[in-house]
Design a protein around this motif. Sequence first.
Motif, mmCIF file in Angstrom:
data_model
loop_
_atom_site.group_PDB
_atom_site.id
_atom_site.type_symbol
_atom_site.label_atom_id
_atom_site.label_comp_id
_atom_site.label_asym_id
_atom_site.label_seq_id
_atom_site.Cartn_x
_atom_site.Cartn_y
_atom_site.Cartn_z
ATOM 1 N N VAL A 238 4.895 4.569 11.745
ATOM 2 C CA VAL A 238 6.733 4.211 11.001
ATOM 3 C C VAL A 238 6.550 5.103 10.216
ATOM 4 O O VAL A 238 8.231 5.899 10.516
ATOM 5 C CB VAL A 238 6.025 2.500 10.205
ATOM 6 C CG1 VAL A 238 7.352 2.594 9.819
ATOM 7 C CG2 VAL A 238 5.434 1.368 11.035
ATOM 8 N N ILE A 239 6.246 6.450 9.887
ATOM 9 C CA ILE A 239 6.538 7.118 8.785
ATOM 10 C C ILE A 239 5.903 8.712 9.146
ATOM 11 O O ILE A 239 4.471 8.364 9.520
ATOM 12 C CB ILE A 239 6.992 7.102 7.352
ATOM 13 C CG1 ILE A 239 7.844 6.110 6.875
ATOM 14 C CG2 ILE A 239 7.188 8.570 6.963
ATOM 15 C CD1 ILE A 239 7.773 6.245 5.506
ATOM 16 N N ALA A 240 5.621 9.557 10.595
ATOM 17 C CA ALA A 240 5.417 10.369 11.501
ATOM 18 C C ALA A 240 4.614 11.372 10.084
ATOM 19 O O ALA A 240 5.301 11.589 8.936
ATOM 20 C CB ALA A 240 6.864 11.539 11.915
ATOM 21 N N GLY B 264 3.937 10.635 6.116
ATOM 22 C CA GLY B 264 3.257 9.291 6.098
ATOM 23 C C GLY B 264 1.920 9.641 6.613
ATOM 24 O O GLY B 264 0.856 10.131 6.988
ATOM 25 N N VAL B 265 0.901 8.867 6.075
ATOM 26 C CA VAL B 265 -0.229 8.863 6.523
ATOM 27 C C VAL B 265 -0.949 8.486 7.467
ATOM 28 O O VAL B 265 0.186 7.977 8.521
ATOM 29 C CB VAL B 265 -0.999 8.427 5.359
ATOM 30 C CG1 VAL B 265 -1.314 9.250 4.346
ATOM 31 C CG2 VAL B 265 -0.979 7.035 4.961
ATOM 32 N N VAL C 221 1.144 -0.926 -0.396
ATOM 33 C CA VAL C 221 -0.408 -0.353 0.272
ATOM 34 C C VAL C 221 1.069 1.117 0.432
ATOM 35 O O VAL C 221 2.042 1.357 0.940
ATOM 36 C CB VAL C 221 -0.787 -0.122 1.322
ATOM 37 C CG1 VAL C 221 -1.767 1.278 0.563
ATOM 38 C CG2 VAL C 221 -2.033 -1.007 1.287
ATOM 39 N N ASP C 222 0.724 1.820 -0.936
ATOM 40 C CA ASP C 222 1.474 3.545 -0.324
ATOM 41 C C ASP C 222 0.816 4.582 0.761
ATOM 42 O O ASP C 222 -0.533 4.679 0.753
ATOM 43 C CB ASP C 222 0.751 4.180 -1.856
ATOM 44 C CG ASP C 222 1.921 5.896 -2.180
ATOM 45 O OD1 ASP C 222 2.752 6.226 -1.146
ATOM 46 O OD2 ASP C 222 2.000 6.605 -3.343
ATOM 47 N N ILE C 223 1.605 4.405 1.442
ATOM 48 C CA ILE C 223 0.692 5.040 2.494
ATOM 49 C C ILE C 223 1.722 6.689 2.477
ATOM 50 O O ILE C 223 1.784 7.400 3.840
ATOM 51 C CB ILE C 223 1.767 4.823 3.529
ATOM 52 C CG1 ILE C 223 3.234 4.291 3.731
ATOM 53 C CG2 ILE C 223 1.010 3.164 4.201
ATOM 54 C CD1 ILE C 223 3.504 3.844 4.980
ATOM 55 N N GLY C 224 2.541 7.401 1.142
ATOM 56 C CA GLY C 224 3.341 8.538 1.661
ATOM 57 C C GLY C 224 1.958 9.572 1.333
ATOM 58 O O GLY C 224 0.640 9.477 0.600
#
Length: 348
Positions: free
Chosen positions: A169-171, A176-177, A106-109
């Motif tokens: 995981v990515i703030a 990050g989403v 999944v793209d979470i950007g």
Amino acid sequence: MKKNTKKFSSLIAVIFAALLIGITILSNNTDSEHYSAGNSKDEITATDKGSADPSKKDTAEDDKETENSSKEEPSTDWTEDIFAGYTLIEVDGGDLSGHREPNVVVDIGFGDREYYAFTNEYGQLVKVIAKEIILQDDSTEPVTSSGRYYRDEAKVPGVESKNLDEGHVIADSLGGVSNAYNITPQNSTLNRHGDQAYMEKVIRDAGGCTDFVAIITYPNTTTQIPSHYSYTYTIKGNVIKDEFDNINPDEYNASLESNTSTSNSNSSSNTTAPAENSSSGSNTTTTVDSSNTSSNAGSTSTAGTVYWTPNGKSYHTTKDCSTLSRSKTILEGTLEESGKSDPCDRCH
């Protein structure tokens, strides 16, 4: 009358013969021209093969352009190989559902960022990658007053615990989403004040990073609460690796201090036993006989400032002591105010 007819026939025969000779000469000249033109074409072909046949020239140039194009463009996009074995799906960035599909990517950007999250066959989030981390831009992106893209985070099983945060995981600050493919139940202190927070600050201060990879592991296949995080990323050509367990760093450091103090005390007792008769008391013996350095450090700490944590067993003479690096709360004052009697083995 017959004589004239004979002369007329002879004249026609002469004219016919002349026409026949002319046609023969013309035909020979034409063949000669064709032969000459053929030789000329062969000569051009021999001296300039690239322009002899326009159609062949175009084909050759097209083949050359195709060849050059294939050399300039990468053979595959960088995402193609990493997607092998996974199904690419789309999930809204603000989806609060804690459910994850198995074996998906999944793209979470947020926005146009390309951050990819991967699950294993048990639906556990096991890997997150980004070719480039692009910081949040609150001047162009819809960011709330609290610095968030969304009002809440996904309810991954485990986040209901009072000790666990809905940890990115990515703030948000790194783009990050907040759906389940970027959220894990993470120790609150670790997330807010520990290694996770420190790593995010390093990337923010650097203006982003490249080649970001997060590997997440679990104690078993049934839980969604990770046991360990491993991060690798590059800043200004330097590859950085961060690894830490999903635990409270303050409690861990306190246990280290306790173990260090116990070990130090046992070591001192064993060392000073032969000199017991020369001391006026057991406490004095322990302090003096441990080493001259410890004795001097202890007297300095008594007169100056020391540092400690609420749950720690030891006091520290420097705030930069490595055992304090992961502590959320660090107090300072005199040795008497600390209420601690054991000096830190690493500071002394």
